[in-house]
Design a protein around this motif. Structure first.
Motif, PDB file in Angstrom:
ATOM      1  N   SER A 140     -49.761  10.612  38.937  1.00 27.51           N
ATOM      2  CA  SER A 140     -49.193  11.360  40.061  1.00 27.51           C
ATOM      3  C   SER A 140     -49.426  10.575  41.349  1.00 27.51           C
ATOM      4  O   SER A 140     -50.364   9.762  41.421  1.00 27.51           O
ATOM      5  N   HIS A 141     -48.618  10.847  42.348  1.00 29.23           N
ATOM      6  CA  HIS A 141     -48.864  10.299  43.692  1.00 29.23           C
ATOM      7  C   HIS A 141     -50.278  10.652  44.154  1.00 29.23           C
ATOM      8  O   HIS A 141     -50.889   9.928  44.934  1.00 29.23           O
ATOM      9  N   SER A 142     -50.817  11.790  43.636  1.00 33.09           N
ATOM     10  CA  SER A 142     -52.156  12.224  44.069  1.00 33.09           C
ATOM     11  C   SER A 142     -53.246  11.240  43.655  1.00 33.09           C
ATOM     12  O   SER A 142     -54.354  11.300  44.203  1.00 33.09           O
ATOM     13  N   ALA A 143     -52.953  10.353  42.719  1.00 33.07           N
ATOM     14  CA  ALA A 143     -53.958   9.361  42.307  1.00 33.07           C
ATOM     15  C   ALA A 143     -54.310   8.428  43.459  1.00 33.07           C
ATOM     16  O   ALA A 143     -55.426   7.910  43.524  1.00 33.07           O
ATOM     17  N   ILE A 144     -53.345   8.204  44.354  1.00 31.41           N
ATOM     18  CA  ILE A 144     -53.606   7.227  45.426  1.00 31.41           C
ATOM     19  C   ILE A 144     -53.379   7.769  46.827  1.00 31.41           C
ATOM     20  O   ILE A 144     -53.501   7.022  47.799  1.00 31.41           O
ATOM     21  N   ARG A 145     -53.015   9.044  46.958  1.00 28.04           N
ATOM     22  CA  ARG A 145     -52.844   9.649  48.284  1.00 28.04           C
ATOM     23  C   ARG A 145     -53.635  10.950  48.335  1.00 28.04           C
ATOM     24  O   ARG A 145     -53.557  11.761  47.406  1.00 28.04           O
ATOM     25  N   GLY A 146     -54.365  11.148  49.402  1.00 29.06           N
ATOM     26  CA  GLY A 146     -55.158  12.371  49.534  1.00 29.06           C
ATOM     27  C   GLY A 146     -54.322  13.498  50.129  1.00 29.06           C
ATOM     28  O   GLY A 146     -53.918  13.410  51.286  1.00 29.06           O
ATOM     29  N   SER A 147     -54.052  14.509  49.329  1.00 26.78           N
ATOM     30  CA  SER A 147     -53.354  15.696  49.841  1.00 26.78           C
ATOM     31  C   SER A 147     -54.314  16.879  49.778  1.00 26.78           C
ATOM     32  O   SER A 147     -55.277  16.853  49.003  1.00 26.78           O
ATOM     33  N   HIS A 148     -54.016  17.918  50.553  1.00 23.04           N
ATOM     34  CA  HIS A 148     -54.851  19.117  50.530  1.00 23.04           C
ATOM     35  C   HIS A 148     -54.866  19.756  49.140  1.00 23.04           C
ATOM     36  O   HIS A 148     -53.874  19.726  48.424  1.00 23.04           O
ATOM     37  N   ARG A 149     -55.970  20.389  48.778  1.00 31.49           N
ATOM     38  CA  ARG A 149     -56.107  21.248  47.595  1.00 31.49           C
ATOM     39  C   ARG A 149     -55.834  20.516  46.271  1.00 31.49           C
ATOM     40  O   ARG A 149     -55.263  21.071  45.354  1.00 31.49           O
ATOM     41  N   ARG A 150     -56.253  19.256  46.218  1.00 27.45           N
ATOM     42  CA  ARG A 150     -55.982  18.497  44.999  1.00 27.45           C
ATOM     43  C   ARG A 150     -57.216  17.727  44.502  1.00 27.45           C
ATOM     44  O   ARG A 150     -57.056  16.720  43.807  1.00 27.45           O
ATOM     45  N   ARG A 177     -49.045  -1.810  24.204  1.00 27.91           N
ATOM     46  CA  ARG A 177     -48.918  -1.819  25.665  1.00 27.91           C
ATOM     47  C   ARG A 177     -49.266  -0.435  26.216  1.00 27.91           C
ATOM     48  O   ARG A 177     -48.955   0.582  25.589  1.00 27.91           O
ATOM     49  N   VAL A 178     -49.920  -0.419  27.368  1.00 30.77           N
ATOM     50  CA  VAL A 178     -50.308   0.861  27.985  1.00 30.77           C
ATOM     51  C   VAL A 178     -49.896   0.833  29.460  1.00 30.77           C
ATOM     52  O   VAL A 178     -50.357  -0.031  30.213  1.00 30.77           O
ATOM     53  N   ASN A 179     -49.019   1.731  29.835  1.00 36.93           N
ATOM     54  CA  ASN A 179     -48.546   1.811  31.216  1.00 36.93           C
ATOM     55  C   ASN A 179     -48.588   3.263  31.688  1.00 36.93           C
ATOM     56  O   ASN A 179     -48.892   4.169  30.909  1.00 36.93           O
ATOM     57  N   ALA A 180     -48.263   3.452  32.943  1.00 34.10           N
ATOM     58  CA  ALA A 180     -48.219   4.818  33.485  1.00 34.10           C
ATOM     59  C   ALA A 180     -47.032   4.963  34.420  1.00 34.10           C
ATOM     60  O   ALA A 180     -46.545   3.979  34.995  1.00 34.10           O
ATOM     61  N   VAL A 181     -46.581   6.201  34.567  1.00 35.47           N
ATOM     62  CA  VAL A 181     -45.640   6.538  35.634  1.00 35.47           C
ATOM     63  C   VAL A 181     -46.365   7.497  36.576  1.00 35.47           C
ATOM     64  O   VAL A 181     -47.202   8.283  36.134  1.00 35.47           O
ATOM     65  N   ALA A 182     -46.042   7.393  37.845  1.00 38.35           N
ATOM     66  CA  ALA A 182     -46.671   8.283  38.830  1.00 38.35           C
ATOM     67  C   ALA A 182     -45.575   8.973  39.633  1.00 38.35           C
ATOM     68  O   ALA A 182     -45.072   8.418  40.613  1.00 38.35           O
ATOM     69  N   PRO A 183     -45.191  10.184  39.206  1.00 38.45           N
ATOM     70  CA  PRO A 183     -44.130  10.883  39.932  1.00 38.45           C
ATOM     71  C   PRO A 183     -44.595  11.376  41.308  1.00 38.45           C
ATOM     72  O   PRO A 183     -45.770  11.692  41.504  1.00 38.45           O
ATOM     73  N   GLY A 184     -43.623  11.457  42.198  1.00 41.68           N
ATOM     74  CA  GLY A 184     -43.799  12.197  43.454  1.00 41.68           C
ATOM     75  C   GLY A 184     -43.326  13.617  43.193  1.00 41.68           C
ATOM     76  O   GLY A 184     -43.429  14.116  42.068  1.00 41.68           O
ATOM     77  N   PRO A 185     -42.755  14.292  44.197  1.00 44.22           N
ATOM     78  CA  PRO A 185     -42.272  15.660  43.964  1.00 44.22           C
ATOM     79  C   PRO A 185     -41.039  15.643  43.058  1.00 44.22           C
ATOM     80  O   PRO A 185     -40.054  14.994  43.374  1.00 44.22           O
ATOM     81  N   ILE A 186     -41.143  16.325  41.934  1.00 46.93           N
ATOM     82  CA  ILE A 186     -40.065  16.340  40.942  1.00 46.93           C
ATOM     83  C   ILE A 186     -39.578  17.782  40.783  1.00 46.93           C
ATOM     84  O   ILE A 186     -40.387  18.705  40.655  1.00 46.93           O
ATOM     85  N   GLU A 187     -38.274  17.932  40.754  1.00 47.39           N
ATOM     86  CA  GLU A 187     -37.668  19.273  40.718  1.00 47.39           C
ATOM     87  C   GLU A 187     -37.712  19.852  39.305  1.00 47.39           C
ATOM     88  O   GLU A 187     -36.716  19.870  38.605  1.00 47.39           O
ATOM     89  N   GLY A 242     -39.515   8.296  45.408  1.00 46.31           N
ATOM     90  CA  GLY A 242     -38.600   8.192  46.556  1.00 46.31           C
ATOM     91  C   GLY A 242     -39.188   7.414  47.720  1.00 46.31           C
ATOM     92  O   GLY A 242     -38.714   7.527  48.848  1.00 46.31           O
ATOM     93  N   GLY A 243     -40.234   6.618  47.437  1.00 49.12           N
ATOM     94  CA  GLY A 243     -40.840   5.807  48.493  1.00 49.12           C
ATOM     95  C   GLY A 243     -42.040   6.462  49.160  1.00 49.12           C
ATOM     96  O   GLY A 243     -42.647   5.879  50.081  1.00 49.12           O
ATOM     97  N   PHE A 244     -42.441   7.643  48.691  1.00 49.79           N
ATOM     98  CA  PHE A 244     -43.526   8.387  49.355  1.00 49.79           C
ATOM     99  C   PHE A 244     -44.806   7.558  49.501  1.00 49.79           C
ATOM    100  O   PHE A 244     -45.379   7.469  50.588  1.00 49.79           O
ATOM    101  N   THR A 245     -45.245   6.931  48.421  1.00 49.16           N
ATOM    102  CA  THR A 245     -46.522   6.193  48.496  1.00 49.16           C
ATOM    103  C   THR A 245     -46.367   4.822  49.152  1.00 49.16           C
ATOM    104  O   THR A 245     -47.363   4.180  49.474  1.00 49.16           O
ATOM    105  N   ALA A 246     -45.116   4.380  49.347  1.00 48.27           N
ATOM    106  CA  ALA A 246     -44.907   3.090  50.014  1.00 48.27           C
ATOM    107  C   ALA A 246     -44.832   3.264  51.527  1.00 48.27           C
ATOM    108  O   ALA A 246     -44.995   2.302  52.285  1.00 48.27           O
ATOM    109  N   ALA A 247     -44.587   4.493  51.961  1.00 46.46           N
ATOM    110  CA  ALA A 247     -44.208   4.718  53.361  1.00 46.46           C
ATOM    111  C   ALA A 247     -45.377   4.650  54.343  1.00 46.46           C
ATOM    112  O   ALA A 247     -46.493   5.067  54.034  1.00 46.46           O
TER     113      ALA A 247
END
Ligand SMILES: NC(=O)c1ccc[n+]([C@@H]2O[C@H](COP(=O)([O-])OP(=O)(O)OC[C@H]3O[C@@H](n4cnc5c(N)ncnc54)[C@H](O)[C@@H]3O)[C@@H](O)[C@H]2O)c1
Length: 253
Positions: A140-150, A177-187, A242-247
């Motif tokens: 998740s994006h939460s792995a590398i960005r600090g958001s409230h209540r997480r 092989r071992v990889n990961a995906v880290a979604p941002g907000p997904i509908e 959508g670029g959230f963690t790059a921004a």
């Protein structure tokens, strides 16, 4: 024609897991759907089967080590192999860090991190016999960005990303092989009903592409990582946000 691959997806009864399951089933793979919610799992299996997919459903709680052991023992008996594991099952305990109970902390870690670890161990042993396989973990994006209540959730997903890198190194010699995906907000259906208008607007303001992602966009990236097209990719985290963690500052002036 090559033999259909055996694909296991956890947390597959709805949302990202269900879209991933359907995506592999459309490719002609044999999919095994894992979820703790039996009725929802039955509906998901029926949906994928009605579309022509080869699918089996297994009820298991990824937070329970015994369930995981039994699940993989059954998989080994029934299929004798495993080509792809997608560790998607995950929960959130939304609370400020200082108000997060020990029970909630432990439940989130047990499912998101320990469950992922134990599934990787079991899958690594099975895939190791074949000398090939692919594991995709869902972070998740939460792995590398600090958001409230997480607090618990972010700690678990940070652990998943670290684990992904270690397993990529250790399992490479077995052809895994071992990889990961880290979604941002997904509908997902849960997000559609759970995000308030204010929360939704906060996301749209923070994501450069100014929209939520779709479950199919996450599934397509998982499919890519599990495919031969990604044969030289391991130990990576692909961010679908959508670029959230790059921004940084999002103003041209
Ligand atoms: N939706 C998002 O915006 C988003 C963003 C970042 C990361 N993620 C991650 O993507 C993954 C899937 O998210 P989603 O939004 O589709 O979730 P969801 O809540 O819609 O679906 C999760 C599924 O996992 C199952 N599950 C939960 N705990 C389980 C357990 N202990 N054992 C077996 N099954 C279990 C649930 O029954 C459900 O079917 C999660 O790991 C989540 O952390 C989602």
């Amino acid at each position: 024609m090559s033999e259909p691959r055996i694909i296991v997806v956890t947390g597959a009864a709805r949302g990202i897991g269900l879209a991933t399951l359907a995506c592999f089933a459309r490719d002609g793979d044999t999919v095994v759907a894992i979820d703790q919610d039996g009725p929802a799992l039955d509906r998901a299996v029926a949906e994928v089967r009605a579309a022509g997919g080869s699918i089996a459903g297994r009820v298991a709680d990824i937070g329970k080590p015994d369930d995981i052991r039994d699940l993989f023992a059954q998989l080994a008996r029934e299929h004798g192999r495993l080509d792809v594991l997608v560790n998607n099952a995950g929960i959130v305990a939304a609370a400020p860090a200082l108000e997060t109970s020990l029970a909630d902390w432990q439940r989130v870690l047990a499912i998101n991190l320990t469950g992922t670890f134990l599934c990787c161990q079991e899958a690594g042993r099975l895939m190791g016999v074949q000398g090939r396989g692919s594991i995709v973990n869902v972070s998740s994006h939460s792995a590398i960005r600090g958001s409230h209540r997480r607090a618990a959730y972010a700690a678990s997903k940070g652990g998943v990303e670290a684990l992904t890198r270690v397993l990529a190194v250790e399992l490479a010699e077995r052809g895994i092989r071992v990889n990961a995906v880290a979604p941002g907000p997904i509908e997902t259906p849960q997000v559609a009903t759970g995000h308030s208008p204010a929360r939704r607007q906060a996301w749209l303001d923070a994501v450069p592409l100014a929209r939520y992602g779709t479950v199919d966009e996450v599934a397509a990236t998982i499919r890519f990582l599990a495919s031969e097209a990604a044969a030289y990719i391991t130990g990576q985290v692909i961010r679908i946000d959508g670029g959230f963690t790059a921004a940084g500052l999002q103003s041209p002036v």
